[in-house]
Design an enzyme around this catalytic site. Structure first.
Site, PDB file in Angstrom:
ATOM      1  N   HIS A  41       9.152  21.941   8.882  1.00  0.00           N
ATOM      2  CA  HIS A  41       9.638  20.569   8.707  1.00  0.00           C
ATOM      3  C   HIS A  41       8.919  19.609   9.650  1.00  0.00           C
ATOM      4  CE1 HIS A  41      13.155  21.341   6.023  1.00  0.00           C
ATOM      5  NE2 HIS A  41      12.703  22.544   6.296  1.00  0.00           N
ATOM      6  N   ASP A  96      14.889  14.407   7.022  1.00  0.00           N
ATOM      7  CA  ASP A  96      14.520  15.517   6.145  1.00  0.00           C
ATOM      8  C   ASP A  96      15.811  16.102   5.584  1.00  0.00           C
ATOM      9  OD1 ASP A  96      15.234  18.146   7.225  1.00  0.00           O
ATOM     10  OD2 ASP A  96      13.702  17.844   8.754  1.00  0.00           O
TER      11      ASP A  96
END
Ligand code: UDP
Length: 483
Positions: free
Chosen positions: A19, A116
């Site tokens: 991520h 995210d």
């Protein structure tokens, strides 16, 4: 345009390099899209050396600022053996008060929030601040389709998904075989399943979704998001912006530490596209038995290789939060004499290697990958064909995309998450990819996709346009607000 019309994007990333890396690349891309954009990335203080190093390198860019949020202690909130997704979800929930005050303390207030997908519980903070909110899904479009449709499946399907004999149907998309579902869907009684269904339902509650893919790579799935009768109806027409492939650029030699220089000097001496790279992402590990078979398979193939090795374990995502840590002495885990017999044709690298730079080297011609989406894109953007070795998370889905949909990888008959893949099969796959004709078909396909990805990012390309249009609209909204 006045200084108050600067688009200042605050991006919250969850832990894990899968991520952090694409979030940093998104930040850079936003800055490149318009000279009035600045970006602040908020990342939780890292536990792994590789994460720390990645964050440190990103802070050198003038318009890109990285703020490390203090770690939160979740030990009293989750079981010591809690699944990765449970830990990520709880971390992202507990970080909210710290994140909110960090946003409020910013010298120049954010004008846009991006989180995210593990951080969707922070989306309401954007409403408190009166700014637009976006979700970044650094994944395959097919996985976003499965995620956004999962709350519907949750209502419609009874029993465990994996016990079904029929594939799961997603409107307008390729059906998902029961065994391909993402980890949190494997056991509906586990806490990570309820966390997963929650954030899947929250993803569309934003003003737009960024996706690390490109129009020409996954046209059918992307079209289904825009069709009200298909997934567009489910996600209520929130725009989906395919802005990829966002991957790190290959670094120049001087940027590497001495130990990596040796590796590149070795690579320089090997014939073009002759070396197989073996690496299982930031968290992947193999069992002791599988490591033995892998070692024999590589040796029997008689092909050159670089293998990033971690201590064996029975848990396939064992290193997810600690990648790159440890003392690195792995010699005891190989079959007797393996290191001596393969010396000269193979390199074993403990724990962590500069993956993008290796994949970008002209001597590399194949990649055994766990099929994390970043790794898959790094391979495609460097024109390297793959052997799909999915282990955890949504990697089974990605492996099917790479082998059956995109035609850039081969895989074993029995998947590695089910059974130990034997040395002969590994030997066969390696030879197929590096030496034989089959590899050439895959090779030309991967080179085609490499070019298609480059085109998408160039001025006038699909991803370039998607991001520019989104940024221009955000700038216009901001100017209207300022007036
Ligand atoms: N990576 C790396 N060196 C390693 C292992 C991984 O640089 O030895 C990087 C890799 O290039 C990729 C990221 O870590 O950018 C892993 O992300 P991915 O989505 O492939 O898998 P995950 O780690 O999230 O399972």
């Amino acid at each position: 345009m006045g200084s108050n019309s600067t688009l200042h994007a605050a991006i919250l990333t969850s832990p894990g390099l899968g991520h952090i890396i694409p979030v940093i690349e998104l930040g850079k891309r936003l800055i490149a899209a318009n000279r009035n954009v600045t970006v602040t990335i908020f990342a939780m203080s890292s536990t792994s050396q590789a994460e720390y190093q990645t964050i440190k390198e990103a802070t050198s860019t003038a318009k890109l600022n990285v703020v490390e949020l203090p770690p939160v202690d979740i030990s009293g909130l989750v079981h010591p053996k809690a699944a990765v997704v449970t830990c990520l979800a709880v971390w992202m929930r507990e970080i909210r008060p710290v994140f909110r005050s960090a946003l409020q303390d910013m010298a120049s207030p954010p004008t846009m929030l991006i989180v995210d997908f593990f951080g969707t519980e922070s989306l309401p903070i954007a409403d408190e601040l009166g700014i637009p909110k976006f979700v970044y899904v650094p994944c395959n479009a097919w996985f976003l389709a499965l995620m956004t449709y999962s709350p519907t499946l949750d209502k419609e399907v009874e029993g465990e998904y994996v016990d079904r004999t029929e594939p799961l149907k997603i409107p307008g998309c390729r059906p998902v075989r029961p065994e391909e579902v993402a980890d949190p869907m494997l056991d509906r009684t586990n806490q990570q399943y309820s966390e997963y269904i929650r954030f899947c339902g929250e993803i569309p509650l934003c003003d737009g979704i960024f996706l690390n893919t490109w129009e020409e790579l996954q046209p059918t799935t992307l079209a289904s998001f825009r069709d009200e009768k298909l997934l567009g109806g489910v996600i209520k027409m929130v725009p989906v912006y395919p802005i990829g492939p966002l991957t790190r650029a290959v670094r120049s030699r001087s940027g590497h530490p001495r130990v990596d220089q040796d590796l590149f000097e070795w690579l320089d001496k090997q014939p073009s596209e002759s070396v197989l790279f073996v690496s299982l992402g930031s968290g992947g590990t193999l069992s002791y038995e599988q490591m033995t078979e892998m070692a024999w398979g590589l040796e029997l193939s008689q092909q050159r290789f670089i293998w990033v090795v971690r201590p064996p374990t029975t848990k396939s995502d064992a290193a997810f939060f600690t990648s790159g840590n440890g003392d690195g002495d792995l010699s005891t885990y190989f079959p007797e004499g393996f290191l001596t017999r393969t010396s000269g044709i193979g390199l074993v690298v403990p724990l962590w290697a500069p993956q993008v730079d290796i994949l970008g080297h002209p001597s590399v011609g194949g990649f055994i990958t766990h099929c994390g989406w970043n790794s898959a894109l790094e391979s495609v953007t460097n024109g390297v064909q793959m052997i799909a070795w999915p282990l955890y998370a949504e990697q089974r889905l990605n492996a099917t995309s790479l082998t059956e949909e995109l035609g850039v990888a081969v895989r074993s008959e029995v998947p590695p998450w089910k059974k130990v893949v034997g040395r002969e099969e590994i030997e066969r796959m390696v030879r197929k990819i590096i030496v034989e004709k089959d590899g050439f078909k895959i090779k030309s396909r991967v080179k085609e996709l490499k070019q298609s990805g480059e085109k998408a990012l160039r001025e006038g390309g699909s991803s370039y346009n998607a991001l520019s249009q989104m940024v221009s609209k955000a700038m216009q909204d901001l100017q209207m607000k300022d007036q």
